[in-house]
Design an enzyme around this catalytic site. Sequence first.
Site, PDB file in Angstrom:
ATOM      1  N   THR A  13      38.987  51.870  37.068  1.00 40.44           N
ATOM      2  CA  THR A  13      38.921  51.474  38.544  1.00 40.44           C
ATOM      3  C   THR A  13      38.705  49.901  38.474  1.00 40.44           C
ATOM      4  O   THR A  13      39.280  49.360  39.458  1.00 40.44           O
ATOM      5  CB  THR A  13      37.428  52.252  38.941  1.00 40.44           C
ATOM      6  OG1 THR A  13      37.696  53.659  38.830  1.00 40.44           O
ATOM      7  CG2 THR A  13      37.411  51.687  40.460  1.00 40.44           C
ATOM      8  N   CYS A  14      38.015  49.316  37.573  1.00 40.59           N
ATOM      9  CA  CYS A  14      37.885  47.703  37.449  1.00 40.59           C
ATOM     10  C   CYS A  14      39.155  47.267  37.345  1.00 40.59           C
ATOM     11  O   CYS A  14      39.391  46.384  38.026  1.00 40.59           O
ATOM     12  CB  CYS A  14      36.913  47.350  36.605  1.00 40.59           C
ATOM     13  SG  CYS A  14      35.132  48.093  36.872  1.00 40.59           S
TER      14      CYS A  14
END
Length: 165
Positions: A59-60
Amino acid sequence: MASITLKGNTIETIGNLPKTGTKAIDFSLVATDLSVKNLGDFSGSKLILNIFPSVDTGTCATSVREFNKKAANLENTKVLCISRDLPFAQGRFCGAEGIENVVMLSDFAAGRFGKDYGLEIVTGPLAGLHSRSIVIIDEKGIVTYTEQVSETVNEPNYEAALKAL
């Protein structure tokens, strides 16, 4: 203290994000070339602070890629991607991914940014890292938008952040 979740489990942060309408808190963060960058280094530009736990998570990494794409078309705006990752890891990620439109900054040494901005995670398996958050700062250094993503594995609301510019 703010409550967020990690895969449905409650975790806490050290405080709350800065309030909109307030002056942004100065910071000293380390760039991938090991230079130190402060808020003043970006004065006169709108800033998107894309803050996350680690660029080594899906996600990052996605948030960095998304803002890299969107930043290419933004006028007078810089995207600062901030995490506790070492500058070397941030640089390696950007090199491998062809990321060129964002500024990667590390809060690895003392985590002062995470504490000052109220987003350091203090409980659970990610304790010591930053919660996924967006802070928009205008050209005069005023916070105009914030989002602390309530579920850590979710992406931020890109459209709301860009609309706040």
